[in-house]
Design an enzyme around this catalytic site. Structure first.
Site, PDB file in Angstrom:
ATOM      1  N   ASN A   1      47.034   6.098 -51.714  1.00 40.10           N
ATOM      2  CA  ASN A   1      46.185   6.665 -50.660  1.00 40.10           C
ATOM      3  C   ASN A   1      46.705   8.045 -50.267  1.00 40.10           C
ATOM      4  O   ASN A   1      47.916   8.295 -50.258  1.00 40.10           O
ATOM      5  CB  ASN A   1      46.062   5.733 -49.453  1.00 40.10           C
ATOM      6  CG  ASN A   1      47.379   5.350 -48.811  1.00 40.10           C
ATOM      7  OD1 ASN A   1      48.404   5.258 -49.483  1.00 40.10           O
ATOM      8  ND2 ASN A   1      47.360   5.107 -47.515  1.00 40.10           N
ATOM      9  N   ILE A   2      45.758   8.928 -49.985  1.00 38.26           N
ATOM     10  CA  ILE A   2      46.085  10.325 -49.681  1.00 38.26           C
ATOM     11  C   ILE A   2      45.352  10.701 -48.397  1.00 38.26           C
ATOM     12  O   ILE A   2      44.119  10.812 -48.391  1.00 38.26           O
ATOM     13  CB  ILE A   2      45.655  11.253 -50.839  1.00 38.26           C
ATOM     14  CG1 ILE A   2      46.302  10.817 -52.168  1.00 38.26           C
ATOM     15  CG2 ILE A   2      46.031  12.711 -50.516  1.00 38.26           C
ATOM     16  CD1 ILE A   2      45.749  11.523 -53.404  1.00 38.26           C
TER      17      ILE A   2
ATOM     18  N   CYS B   1      41.322   6.398 -50.424  1.00 33.88           N
ATOM     19  CA  CYS B   1      42.096   5.178 -50.676  1.00 33.88           C
ATOM     20  C   CYS B   1      42.749   5.223 -52.059  1.00 33.88           C
ATOM     21  O   CYS B   1      42.291   5.935 -52.966  1.00 33.88           O
ATOM     22  CB  CYS B   1      41.186   3.960 -50.639  1.00 33.88           C
ATOM     23  SG  CYS B   1      40.490   3.573 -49.032  1.00 33.88           S
TER      24      CYS B   1
ATOM     25  N   GLU C   1      42.690   2.960 -54.368  1.00 31.24           N
ATOM     26  CA  GLU C   1      41.807   2.446 -55.425  1.00 31.24           C
ATOM     27  C   GLU C   1      40.903   3.560 -55.957  1.00 31.24           C
ATOM     28  O   GLU C   1      40.715   3.713 -57.167  1.00 31.24           O
ATOM     29  CB  GLU C   1      40.922   1.316 -54.885  1.00 31.24           C
ATOM     30  CG  GLU C   1      41.677   0.101 -54.397  1.00 31.24           C
ATOM     31  CD  GLU C   1      42.028   0.162 -52.913  1.00 31.24           C
ATOM     32  OE1 GLU C   1      42.407   1.253 -52.423  1.00 31.24           O
ATOM     33  OE2 GLU C   1      41.952  -0.871 -52.245  1.00 31.24           O
TER      34      GLU C   1
ATOM     35  N   CYS D   1      38.879  -1.992 -49.311  1.00 36.01           N
ATOM     36  CA  CYS D   1      37.844  -1.712 -48.313  1.00 36.01           C
ATOM     37  C   CYS D   1      36.461  -1.747 -48.974  1.00 36.01           C
ATOM     38  O   CYS D   1      36.326  -1.733 -50.209  1.00 36.01           O
ATOM     39  CB  CYS D   1      38.089  -0.361 -47.645  1.00 36.01           C
ATOM     40  SG  CYS D   1      37.529   1.055 -48.608  1.00 36.01           S
TER      41      CYS D   1
END
Ligand code: THU
Length: 146
Positions: free
Chosen positions: A45-46, A56, A58, A93
């Site tokens: 995540n950034i 995210c 993913e 999410c």
């Protein structure tokens, strides 16, 4: 999913979590996405001072892979917890589930949510996004059935 493949992907997700840039939430996530050919693309995540540009782990992994021409995916492993030791199962999410739906067959694609190589759960995308909307819906003549 074979246990060995799950564990390899979890190891890669845990390594990617080390790169998490999350100064605002202190919630660190790593992901490892495997193509059907067995290549692995990782992501973390950034976050961003303006908050909404945050991405995210993913989606970082998906966009790296798709941005390099890969579109056939078999599985993703996700490892997320507050900073420090991994302590919880961190399910993807809703936005990330929708991105998975764009590129993956919901009946085939595996989502592995892990605390460690020993503690993890595996689901098909369809279980996490039932009755999803995807590319097939936009095809003319789509019946509305699967
Ligand atoms: N986050 C992910 O990386 N993946 C998810 O599926 C849920 C949330 C990140 C976004 C944000 O940087 C932090 O976790 C807290 O929401």
């Amino acid at each position: 999913m074979e246990k060995g493949d799950c564990q390899k992907l979890i190891r890669e997700a845990l390594k990617a979590r080390e790169f998490s840039y999350s100064p605002y939430s202190d919630y660190r996530v790593g992901a490892a996405l495997m193509t059907k050919e067995g290549e692995i693309f990782t992501g973390c995540n950034i976050e961003n001072a303006a908050y909404t540009p945050t991405v995210c782990a993913e989606r970082t992994a998906f966009f790296k892979a798709v941005g390099e021409g890969r579109r056939d995916f078999a599985a993703i492993a996700i490892t997320g917890s507050p900073a420090g030791r991994m302590s919880q199962l961190s399910w993807p999410c809703g936005v990330c589930r929708q991105v998975m739906m764009e590129f993956c067959d919901p009946e085939e694609f595996y989502v592995i949510v892990a605390v460690s190589e020993e503690v993890y759960q595996v689901r098909r995308l369809k279980e996490l996004l039932p009755e999803g909307f995807g590319p097939a819906n936009l095809q003319k003549g789509h019946s509305g059935k699967e």
